[in-house]
Design a protein around this motif. Structure first.
Motif, mmCIF file in Angstrom:
data_model
loop_
_atom_site.group_PDB
_atom_site.id
_atom_site.type_symbol
_atom_site.label_atom_id
_atom_site.label_comp_id
_atom_site.label_asym_id
_atom_site.label_seq_id
_atom_site.Cartn_x
_atom_site.Cartn_y
_atom_site.Cartn_z
ATOM 1 N N VAL A 96 0.753 -1.171 -0.117
ATOM 2 C CA VAL A 96 0.098 0.156 0.183
ATOM 3 C C VAL A 96 0.854 1.314 0.017
ATOM 4 O O VAL A 96 1.779 1.327 0.827
ATOM 5 N N GLY A 97 0.670 2.177 -1.023
ATOM 6 C CA GLY A 97 1.614 3.308 -1.071
ATOM 7 C C GLY A 97 0.862 4.570 -0.494
ATOM 8 O O GLY A 97 -0.408 4.581 -0.820
ATOM 9 N N TYR A 98 1.345 5.270 -0.056
ATOM 10 C CA TYR A 98 0.676 6.619 0.814
ATOM 11 C C TYR A 98 1.405 7.794 0.115
ATOM 12 O O TYR A 98 2.795 8.166 0.718
ATOM 13 N N LEU A 99 1.077 8.477 -0.743
ATOM 14 C CA LEU A 99 1.545 9.668 -1.247
ATOM 15 C C LEU A 99 0.884 10.840 -0.877
ATOM 16 O O LEU A 99 -0.438 11.104 -1.128
ATOM 17 N N GLY A 100 1.537 11.858 -0.257
ATOM 18 C CA GLY A 100 0.926 13.127 0.524
ATOM 19 C C GLY A 100 1.822 14.026 0.995
ATOM 20 O O GLY A 100 2.922 14.011 0.788
ATOM 21 N N GLN A 108 8.267 0.774 -6.466
ATOM 22 C CA GLN A 108 8.212 -0.321 -5.425
ATOM 23 C C GLN A 108 6.840 -1.129 -5.820
ATOM 24 O O GLN A 108 6.207 -1.992 -4.990
ATOM 25 N N ASN A 109 6.268 -1.085 -6.868
ATOM 26 C CA ASN A 109 5.225 -2.038 -7.481
ATOM 27 C C ASN A 109 4.002 -1.928 -6.435
ATOM 28 O O ASN A 109 3.810 -2.994 -5.814
ATOM 29 N N PRO A 110 3.340 -0.764 -5.771
ATOM 30 C CA PRO A 110 2.116 -0.821 -5.168
ATOM 31 C C PRO A 110 1.038 -1.417 -5.678
ATOM 32 O O PRO A 110 0.723 -1.438 -6.983
ATOM 33 N N ASP A 111 0.129 -2.231 -4.870
ATOM 34 C CA ASP A 111 -1.297 -2.570 -5.327
ATOM 35 C C ASP A 111 -2.520 -1.504 -5.187
ATOM 36 O O ASP A 111 -3.224 -1.493 -5.812
ATOM 37 N N LEU A 112 -2.233 -0.621 -4.375
ATOM 38 C CA LEU A 112 -3.296 0.641 -3.963
ATOM 39 C C LEU A 112 -2.301 1.546 -3.425
ATOM 40 O O LEU A 112 -1.300 1.638 -2.785
ATOM 41 N N VAL A 113 -2.764 2.742 -3.936
ATOM 42 C CA VAL A 113 -1.958 4.064 -3.496
ATOM 43 C C VAL A 113 -3.100 4.871 -3.189
ATOM 44 O O VAL A 113 -3.998 5.525 -3.976
ATOM 45 N N PHE A 114 -3.058 5.784 -1.830
ATOM 46 C CA PHE A 114 -3.764 6.781 -1.581
ATOM 47 C C PHE A 114 -3.154 7.754 -1.784
ATOM 48 O O PHE A 114 -2.008 8.111 -1.564
ATOM 49 N N VAL A 115 -3.663 8.957 -2.343
ATOM 50 C CA VAL A 115 -3.274 10.192 -2.800
ATOM 51 C C VAL A 115 -3.822 11.277 -1.771
ATOM 52 O O VAL A 115 -5.263 11.503 -1.792
ATOM 53 N N GLU A 116 -3.218 12.018 -1.022
ATOM 54 C CA GLU A 116 -3.757 13.033 -0.052
ATOM 55 C C GLU A 116 -2.893 14.261 -0.144
ATOM 56 O O GLU A 116 -1.897 14.391 0.054
#
Length: 421
Positions: free
Chosen positions: A52-56, A109-117
């Protein structure tokens, strides 16, 4: 040069583009599921490992915050699934830097899900800039892997709460909704319940918990939530939305990128090592092992280059929509003189009223996409009145020696386009 000047004027003045904004999108709601998170939940059902990626910004970067809490919730809710996370939160930055960071800091890093904040840090930016950056993030993600799910999440500050309390989205979130709607991306208003509790008198946005034992105290500064209160409310909102999306009957289908929402989106945004730039003068490489500034910024850069000599420059030959630097600002920084094709110059200040300590920062200037440009980032010989600048925030140079230097730093070249040989 008239065309270049016109582009730069448009970039900084941000005239509003005309896009339809339906009343449905303007209304704030916990979840707009749209096409959901089909590949994410398919992997959960299969018990496969998930990244899980967290971009913010800083709200995402914060330790013990909604990022860590939501990952913990996922692990508890789906104990058969090994979850890992990518922390790509960078304080004080919005989608206009996130679109440059997403490749190396998340997608590699090949995420399956990315949250964008980015709704808080994009507050005040014009819709067209948000469209460019957010669409760039979407298209870069799905260009690399159409099976990666995306979810936009909207946090808030005390200043944004009245808009939510009127049942509406702030302008930054509304701009993001245009992109989410166009691409079928789910969005979650993490701050909707926070605003409601404040309206009911049950929550205050700023204070110390011990001073208001009968209230939920959201934060110490109206922005950055306490883990036990504000971040907990964010996590509860996200968990509720995820439960709803888990029940959607959506068959995963490979995504095919459609025509862009805006043709000048920043899908081509890249961060490039400054080693690839031509250097003139006394530029030196500094690392966390050799320099205190590099040590302070080691979570942002593995190394930096630095010059304090006026006239020293970095040069790049490029073609594309925009160009700039990911760099540093602090007590010992001055300003760049950015030269485009040797006949246009713009001063880029690298010292402001917050420069009592060092922090990462960036700047990007638009370029004419139909021309090849030679751009120089030159160390300016103009002196900066640092005392006067600090005084605007009632700050002083408590140790004048820290402020004597007028250096320029560079960590990465930011480019929307390509380098020309």
């Amino acid at each position: 040069m008239k065309s270049l000047l016109r582009i730069i004027t448009l970039f900084f003045c941000f005239p509003t583009l005309v896009f339809s904004q339906t009343s449905a999108l303007e209304n704030a709601t916990l979840l707009r599921a749209r096409e959901g998170l089909p590949f994410f939940f398919e992997k959960i059902k299969a018990g496969k490992p998930i990244m899980v990626g967290y971009l913010g910004g800083s709200i995402t970067e914060a330790g013990k915050g909604w990022r860590e809490q939501s990952l913990s919730w996922l692990q508890k809710t789906y104990p058969q699934v090994p979850f890992r996370q990518i922390n790509a939160g960078v304080g004080g930055t919005g989608s206009d830097l996130g679109v440059f960071r997403v490749q190396t800091q998340v997608l590699d890093q090949n995420p399956d899900l990315v949250f964008v904040e980015f709704a808080v840090n994009d507050n005040g930016k014009k819709p067209e800039q948000i469209y460019k950056a957010m669409e760039g993030i979407v298209r870069k993600t799905w260009r690399q892997n159409p099976h990666t799910d995306l979810c936009f999440v909207y946090t808030l500050t005390a200043d944004l709460a009245p808009t939510y309390q009127q049942g509406k989205l702030p302008a930054s979130a509304l701009a993001m909704e245009q992109i989410a709607e166009y691409y079928g991306i789910p969005s979650v208003c993490l701050g909707l319940e926070v605003a409601a509790l404040a309206q009911q008198g049950k929550l205050i946005f700023k204070g110390k918990p011990e001073d208001a034992p009968d209230k939920i105290v959201f934060s110490a500064d109206n922005v950055h939530p306490y883990p036990e209160t504000g971040h907990r409310l964010y996590t509860e909102a996200l968990a509720k939305a995820l439960k709803q999306m888990a029940d959607l009957k959506v068959t995963p289908q490979k995504r095919v990128l459609a025509k862009p929402y805006v043709n000048d989106n920043w899908e081509a945004a890249r961060m490039i090592a400054v080693d690839e730039l031509k250097k003139q003068g006394n530029w030196t490489t500094i690392t966390p092992n050799t320099d205190s500034v590099a040590l302070a910024l080691q979570q942002r850069f593995s190394s930096l280059i630095k010059s304090s000599t006026p006239g020293d420059y970095l040069e790049v030959k490029m073609k594309g929509l925009a160009c700039g630097l990911y760099d540093a600002m602090g007590p010992g920084t001055g300003q760049y003189s950015m030269e485009v094709d040797q006949d246009f110059k713009q001063t880029i200040a690298r010292f402001d009223a917050y420069c009592t300590d060092y922090r990462s920062n960036f700047f990007v200037v638009p370029t004419s996409p139909n021309q090849t440009h030679v751009i120089r980032f030159k160390v300016s010989d103009e002196k900066v009145d640092k005392a006067a600048i600090l005084k605007t925030r009632n700050q002083v140079m408590n140790d004048p020696s820290r402020f004597q230097e007028n250096a320029c730093y560079a960590g990465k070249l930011l480019l929307v386009g390509e380098i020309v040989p």
